[in-house]
Design a protein around this motif. Structure first.
Motif, PDB file in Angstrom:
ATOM      1  N   ARG A  27       0.816  -1.213   0.000  1.00 32.10           N
ATOM      2  CA  ARG A  27       0.000   0.000   0.000  1.00 32.10           C
ATOM      3  C   ARG A  27       0.850   1.263   0.000  1.00 32.10           C
ATOM      4  N   ASP A  28       1.996   1.215   0.674  1.00 32.53           N
ATOM      5  CA  ASP A  28       2.849   2.410   0.749  1.00 32.53           C
ATOM      6  C   ASP A  28       3.444   2.791  -0.596  1.00 32.53           C
ATOM      7  N   SER A  29       3.469   1.840  -1.524  1.00 31.99           N
ATOM      8  CA  SER A  29       4.043   2.171  -2.824  1.00 31.99           C
ATOM      9  C   SER A  29       3.010   2.822  -3.746  1.00 31.99           C
ATOM     10  N   LEU A  30       1.741   2.906  -3.298  1.00 35.98           N
ATOM     11  CA  LEU A  30       0.723   3.579  -4.120  1.00 35.98           C
ATOM     12  C   LEU A  30       0.745   5.076  -3.832  1.00 35.98           C
ATOM     13  N   ASP A  31       0.409   5.886  -4.836  1.00 36.45           N
ATOM     14  CA  ASP A  31       0.254   7.321  -4.642  1.00 36.45           C
ATOM     15  C   ASP A  31      -1.235   7.587  -4.392  1.00 36.45           C
ATOM     16  N   ALA A  32      -1.626   7.531  -3.098  1.00 37.73           N
ATOM     17  CA  ALA A  32      -3.051   7.617  -2.745  1.00 37.73           C
ATOM     18  C   ALA A  32      -3.668   8.920  -3.251  1.00 37.73           C
ATOM     19  N   GLY A  33      -2.911  10.016  -3.183  1.00 40.73           N
ATOM     20  CA  GLY A  33      -3.434  11.301  -3.641  1.00 40.73           C
ATOM     21  C   GLY A  33      -3.747  11.286  -5.135  1.00 40.73           C
ATOM     22  N   ALA A  34      -2.843  10.688  -5.905  1.00 44.45           N
ATOM     23  CA  ALA A  34      -3.037  10.631  -7.355  1.00 44.45           C
ATOM     24  C   ALA A  34      -4.237   9.738  -7.697  1.00 44.45           C
TER      25      ALA A  34
END
Ligand code: 3PZ
Ligand code: ZN
Length: 335
Positions: free
Chosen positions: A107-114
């Motif tokens: 999950r940390d490798s995803l860009d949640a904002g994007a």
């Protein structure tokens, strides 16, 4: 319109066989080109990984593939995900990508904002969501949008990210007089659509606004004499509907409205006892999609013994996976 179960069909769940089938499926080129065909590969990976995780065998897949690299290669400049590198983004594959990231602890490798920006850009003024920039509207996409945001850990900020009120209002306008839901207001009821609409309302905490008993009755009427469930009246039973219907009933607190024993017998009969895997119905070709939804249904019924992890009905992910990521959706008891 029903089938009869072959007398010699399997009567027990065969979990080890299914792990072999799923792992084998990913390594065979012919299969890869069939279901893991490029245009749905990200979802294929989710179906396979979620099923293996239910069986406790996700580490075997982790060893064989680099999910982090695949996610990275499928990310698009607009913040969404495509099914395979070089393909356009779509809400369907964006939800699958978030689910894959949770299963593989990425999950940390995803860009949640994007990703949230991509989802937000697909909402329309009436609260509905289009699946991609081309604009098709479907209640499936309302579910994908809200589920992706929730699974990114943005559940308590839904109101800032999208118009959550309008999103729920739109889903509620897709309810039909028969208790089911369709793709858009006025369209025919279908089990898959009911699942998406109830899933969306469960994320929004608005299930109590439904006529719950009417919807649960429509769902319960999907069970046929064979024990299997169909997607709408007059259609053949199909293992994947055991998930859409069962998960919907679970979210409504009405799982007991169908016979779990008879359904499990149908799912078991759709297994391939030699090669493993589950098909849409007995005698048909097995695939990862029906294998996941057959196992997920058996997990919800808690009749498969200890061989399956518990599953969350809204997200079709193992409960321990959601717990590990601190994702909690209050289960509604239906009253
Ligand atoms: C299947 N898709 O459009 S699909 C899907 N269907 O991508 C995946 N029950 O080849 C697999 N039918 C098999 N592995 C089937 C996903 C469909 C559903 C078709 C199906 C299922 C009976 C005929 C739509 C979530 C995501 C997508 C769907 C539903 C829910 C196909 C046909 C269609 C598709 C893929 C392969 C027969 C697997
Ligand atoms: Zn099916």
């Amino acid at each position: 319109t029903d089938i009869s179960l072959p007398a010699d069909a399997p009567k027990q769940l065969l979990p080890e066989k299914h792990a072999d089938f799923l792992l084998q499926y990913c390594s065979s080129q012919d299969n890869y080109e069939y279901v893991m065909t490029e245009y749905l590969r990200m979802s294929g990976l989710y179906w396979t990984a979620s099923a293996l995780d239910l069986l406790g065998r996700l580490p075997d897949l982790r060893q064989r593939m680099d999910a982090a690299a695949f996610l990275r290669d499928c990310a698009r400049p607009d913040g969404g995900y495509g099914p395979a590198p070089g393909h356009d983004s779509h809400l369907l594959y964006t939800l699958s990508a978030v689910q894959v990231a949770l299963l593989f602890d990425l999950r940390d490798s995803l860009d949640a904002g994007a990703i949230a920006g991509f989802v937000r850009g697909l909402q329309r003024p009436d609260g509905s969501f289009q699946g991609d920039r081309w604009g098709e509207v479907d209640t499936r996409f309302s579910f994908c949008a809200l589920a992706a945001l929730f699974l990114l850990g943005l559940g308590d900020r839904l109101d800032d990210l999208v118009d959550a009120r309008a999103a729920g209002d739109f889903v509620l306008t897709c309810a039909n007089w028969d208790g089911g839901f369709g793709t858009r207001p006025g369209s025919e009821s279908h089990s898959g659509q009911v699942y998406c609409c109830i899933g969306a309302l469960s994320i929004l905490g608005r299930l109590h606004e439904l006529d719950v008993d009417r919807t649960a009755l429509w769902l319960a009427e999907r069970q046929l004499a064979s024990g299997g469930l169909n997607g709408r009246p007059e259609k053949l039973p199909d293992v994947c509907y055991s998930w859409w219907v069962l998960a919907s009933l679970a979210m409504l607190g009405r799982l007991s409205w169908i016979s779990g024993e008879r359904l499990l017998r149908f799912v078991c009969a759709a297994q391939d006892p030699e090669a493993g895997g589950i098909a849409d119905r007995p005698g048909d070709l097995c695939d990862p999609f029906h294998t996941l939804f057959g196992l997920a249904g058996a997990s919800l019924l808690r009749l498969g013994g200890d061989s399956l992890k518990a599953i969350n009905p809204t997200f079709c992910l193992p409960v321990d996976c959601l717990d590990r990521h601190g994702l909690r959706l209050p289960l509604w008891t239906g009253d």
